[in-house]
Design an enzyme around this catalytic site. Structure first.
Site, PDB file in Angstrom:
ATOM      1  N   GLU A 149     -26.835 103.499  44.150  1.00 31.87           N
ATOM      2  CA  GLU A 149     -26.870 104.520  45.203  1.00 31.87           C
ATOM      3  C   GLU A 149     -25.486 105.084  45.521  1.00 31.87           C
ATOM      4  O   GLU A 149     -24.986 104.971  46.646  1.00 31.87           O
ATOM      5  CB  GLU A 149     -27.525 103.954  46.472  1.00 31.87           C
ATOM      6  CG  GLU A 149     -28.992 103.667  46.284  1.00 31.87           C
ATOM      7  CD  GLU A 149     -29.732 103.336  47.574  1.00 31.87           C
ATOM      8  OE1 GLU A 149     -29.092 102.878  48.531  1.00 31.87           O
ATOM      9  OE2 GLU A 149     -30.951 103.541  47.615  1.00 31.87           O
ATOM     10  N   CYS A 154     -14.451 109.064  50.968  1.00 36.18           N
ATOM     11  CA  CYS A 154     -13.213 108.350  51.253  1.00 36.18           C
ATOM     12  C   CYS A 154     -12.162 109.385  51.625  1.00 36.18           C
ATOM     13  O   CYS A 154     -12.110 110.469  51.046  1.00 36.18           O
ATOM     14  CB  CYS A 154     -12.780 107.550  50.026  1.00 36.18           C
ATOM     15  SG  CYS A 154     -11.253 106.628  50.321  1.00 36.18           S
ATOM     16  N   GLU A 306     -36.766 102.167  43.180  1.00 33.87           N
ATOM     17  CA  GLU A 306     -37.016 101.255  44.302  1.00 33.87           C
ATOM     18  C   GLU A 306     -38.032 101.851  45.270  1.00 33.87           C
ATOM     19  O   GLU A 306     -37.998 103.042  45.563  1.00 33.87           O
ATOM     20  CB  GLU A 306     -35.734 101.021  45.116  1.00 33.87           C
ATOM     21  CG  GLU A 306     -34.631 100.296  44.408  1.00 33.87           C
ATOM     22  CD  GLU A 306     -33.403 100.120  45.323  1.00 33.87           C
ATOM     23  OE1 GLU A 306     -33.554 100.133  46.557  1.00 33.87           O
ATOM     24  OE2 GLU A 306     -32.294  99.990  44.781  1.00 33.87           O
TER      25      GLU A 306
HETATM   26  C1  GLA Z   1     -31.245 100.485  48.793  1.00 35.22           C
HETATM   27  C2  GLA Z   1     -30.459  99.636  47.833  1.00 35.22           C
HETATM   28  C3  GLA Z   1     -30.996  98.270  47.634  1.00 35.22           C
HETATM   29  C4  GLA Z   1     -31.532  97.699  48.917  1.00 35.22           C
HETATM   30  C5  GLA Z   1     -32.554  98.638  49.503  1.00 35.22           C
HETATM   31  C6  GLA Z   1     -33.199  98.132  50.749  1.00 35.22           C
HETATM   32  O1  GLA Z   1     -32.144 101.328  48.211  1.00 35.22           O
HETATM   33  O2  GLA Z   1     -30.273 100.260  46.594  1.00 35.22           O
HETATM   34  O3  GLA Z   1     -29.969  97.462  47.134  1.00 35.22           O
HETATM   35  O4  GLA Z   1     -30.495  97.515  49.802  1.00 35.22           O
HETATM   36  O5  GLA Z   1     -31.906  99.832  49.824  1.00 35.22           O
HETATM   37  O6  GLA Z   1     -34.135  99.059  51.249  1.00 35.22           O
HETATM   38 ZN    ZN Z   2      -9.886 107.193  48.653  1.00 28.06          ZN
END
Ligand code: GLA
Ligand code: ZN
Length: 670
Positions: A149, A154, A306
């Site tokens: 993700e 920064c 996910e």
């Molecule tokens: C994100 C992350 C995972 C986990 C889920 C929980 O999508 O990629 O590592 O933390 O959230 O919902």
């Molecule tokens: Zn930086």
């Protein structure tokens, strides 16, 4: 069969290192029972893989890979670079991010590396190199999952320096930068490159992080930051490629996440994958839009990397998925073009902030749970569905433009209203098509418009180079364009097109918007159509003059009562609809009904029904996905009676009812 995989990947994030090995065996047996055939591993293991600067340790990962290989899993192998080990922060504090308020962070959290830190880059690529050497040729590693993700910003000194270099490359001279940024305003002219500072709360950004004094420069910062993170992705990808040129490489995206220009990212990814975490009140139409956007990034089938089998932990109220909901949500995902269904996560964490996050195996540790039974049922069904839909995508006659630079610019801009948010605006128009079961492609600003009968471009605030010509050509050749308020206002540096709104769209829209009124939440106006019907409108009202266009509706009240609110312009062989105000659903439907009729767009299914219906067409068959997301039972469409439901093998009967969350996948041979 086509696509990137040989079967539907069914599984998800698996972190066995949190438990003793006796549990691993049990896991394998339980997952087998649920028909799980894939695991995403090694997402946050840097601390274990590299316990110190010059020490690597792979024994445990080797064991996990071996165990999953023996079970014939499709392994989605992550690179672990999304959370830095403690030693790196201690020795090289520059790897940490500096936030919007200008605070340099310490060790903690995840997604915590400065994207412009060469130390981070050096260690990340070294780690990936070790992983690639070890696993890139393993036939069970069917997919690489880089980092996790990507996102965030920064504002450290390294990033500031890199931003100056980026600007210099883009603008060439300081004069060009001053001009593009309109830096004369408030006397912000810069004389030397090192006078440019990052637009955070210490610079031109407003305290809230939403607005900024110089939107053009802030949009440039977002471009720069998206590019910078992408450079990190490409760096890891290229290391893996050196060890296996055929590796399938992805990173998990987040739907309409604001920070990254995903259309640009997708060009560098072998397959798009994304994480779908709706909350209890997210409309199904919104989830469908996200899936269509993720499919649209490459115009190809995608991975669902996910979703939770039951509840989340990080929302304010983490409601359970109701019986049948996870299954229906999974099929909606496939219905819009997914080739995988993966969960976060396979076994529930014992500690840390995700211990309440749902999983295939709950804390009880058994198969005897509602959630497990639902996961197992889905696993069995997916096995039956087999490879039939893999790689094939939905066909659409409607394209909705989604553009990250517009997203940034529209929301940075100060005035006319704070309530206008990009994704919400796009969703209002998408929803109309969703309700009618008209398939939609979410497309970039430079898509091939000629593939569509209708292009919808809501709040096309920033009109970039080439767009005017492309849209004009589309309409002239017979296309139907729908655009709205807050369109055609600025160019790529957020400077206004002078000469009257909607600037470059004015000719094809055939109107001039002289003023833009903003309405507070407690205020509204009305739109009155020729047939006397009325719709409430809010937020913004364009005060327009007809040039070549005709009026479709006018305002009902206020000093501009009776002036045009919605217009239509015949242009070449096509038509442009211009919607001057933010109407409620009935008003939008009134106008879009006209546009759809004009363009001769057909829905996926002729019957007007309360089910969501999509279609994935393969070489020899059409797979109709029927899903009921409403509380009341709904009837199957008459035209599908007599065909087979792939999930049960039974013939669909005319008049058959589908209860809430029921799903059918009806195969119709070509
Ligand atoms: C994100 C992350 C995972 C986990 C889920 C929980 O999508 O990629 O590592 O933390 O959230 O919902
Ligand atoms: Zn930086």
């Amino acid at each position: 069969m086509s696509g990137k995989f040989k079967r539907i990947l069914y599984g998800g994030d698996y972190n066995p290192n949190q438990w003793g090995k006796e549990v691993w065996k049990e896991d394998m047996q339980i997952f087998r029972d649920a028909r799980i055939n894939s695991a995403t591993i090694n997402v946050f293991s840097w601390a274990k893989l590299q316990p110190s600067e010059d020490e690597y340790y792979f024994d445990e990962l080797d064991e996990v890979v071996e165990m999953l290989s023996n079970e014939n899993y499709d392994i989605v192998l992550a690179t672990s670079t999304a959370a830095l080990p403690a030693w790196m922060f201690k020795k090289y504090p520059e790897v940490a991010r500096t936030d919007y308020q200008g605070r340099r962070h310490k060790f903690g959290q995840r997604h915590n590396a400065c994207p412009n830190s060469v130390v981070y880059q050096k260690y990340a690529s070294a780690l990936v190199e070790k992983l690639a050497q070890r696993y890139a040729k393993n036939p069970h590693v069917t997919c690489w999952h880089i980092n996790n993700e990507y996102g965030g910003e920064c504002y450290c000194e390294n990033c500031e320096k890199a931003f100056r270099v980026w600007l210099k490359k883009k603008y060439g001279t300081i004069e060009a930068l001053n001009k593009a940024g309109n830096l004369e305003f408030w006397g912000h002219t810069v004389y030397e490159w090192d006078e440019i500072v990052l637009p955070n709360a210490l610079g031109d950004g407003m305290e809230d992080g939403v607005n900024t004094a110089f939107a053009g420069l802030s949009v440039d910062y977002r471009r720069f930051n998206s590019d910078g993170l992408l450079t990190n992705f490409k760096m890891e990808r290229d290391v893996i490629r050196r060890y296996n040129p055929d590796a399938v490489i992805t990173t998990n995206l987040m739907g309409t996440y604001k920070g990254l220009d995903y259309f640009k990212w997708a060009k560098e990814m072998d397959i798009v994958s994304w994480d779908n975490y709706p909350s209890f009140d997210t409309p199904w139409s919104y989830i469908a839009m996200c899936h269509d956007l993720m499919r649209g990034l490459k115009g190809e089938s995608f991975m669902l990397m996910e979703q939770t089998p039951s509840q989340q932990n990080w929302q304010a109220y983490n409601s359970l998925k109701r019986p049948g909901q996870m299954r229906a949500q999974s099929y909606q995902t496939i219905a819009h073009g997914a080739d995988t269904i993966q969960f976060f996560q396979l076994r529930r964490s014992v500690g840390g902030c995700e211990k309440f996050h749902g999983a295939v195996i709950a804390h009880a540790g058994t198969e005897n749970t509602r959630v497990f039974r639902e996961v197992k049922q889905l696993g069995e069904e997916l096995e039956r569905l087999g490879t039939s839909t893999l790689g094939f995508v939905n066909e659409s006659e409607v394209g909705v433009i989604f553009d990250w630079e517009n997203y940034w610019a529209l929301e940075y801009t100060s005035g006319p209203t704070v309530d206008l948010t990009y994704v919400d605006q796009i969703h209002r128009y998408y929803k109309y098509f969703y309700e009618k079961n008209i398939a939609v492609d979410m497309i970039p600003f430079d898509a091939d418009f000629s593939r569509y009968k209708v292009i919808v471009a809501p709040v096309l605030y920033m009109v970039k180079e080439g767009m005017q010509e492309a849209l004009e050509a589309f309409v002239k050749k017979g296309g139907v364009l729908i655009t709205t308020y807050m369109s055609g206002i600025v160019g790529e540096s957020d400077n206004v097109y002078l000469g009257g709104y909607p600037g470059p769209l004015r000719d094809m829209a055939g109107i001039w918007a002289e003023e833009i009124d903003a309405l507070a939440p407690e205020q509204s106006n009305e739109v009155v159509f020729a047939d006397g019907s009325r719709s409430r409108c809010r937020m913004v009202c364009d005060l327009m003059h007809l040039e070549q266009a005709e009026e479709i509706a006018s305002y009902g009240t206020d000093f501009y009562a009776g002036t045009p609110a919605v217009t239509r312009n015949r242009y070449g062989s096509g038509t442009t609809y211009y919607i001057g105000t933010c109407m409620e659903e009935d008003g939008i439907a009134h106008v879009l009904d006209l546009a759809v009729a004009d363009a001769g767009v057909t829905p996926v299914i002729a019957d007007d029904i309360g089910l969501e219906v999509t279609c994935r067409k393969t070489e020899d068959s059409s797979y109709y996905f029927l899903m009921n997301f409403r509380d009341q039972a709904q009837e199957v469409p008459a035209e599908l009676a007599g065909h087979t439901d792939m999930l049960t093998g039974e013939t669909v009967k005319a008049g058959e009812q589908m209860a809430k969350f029921d799903v059918k996948i009806v195969k119709v041979n070509a």
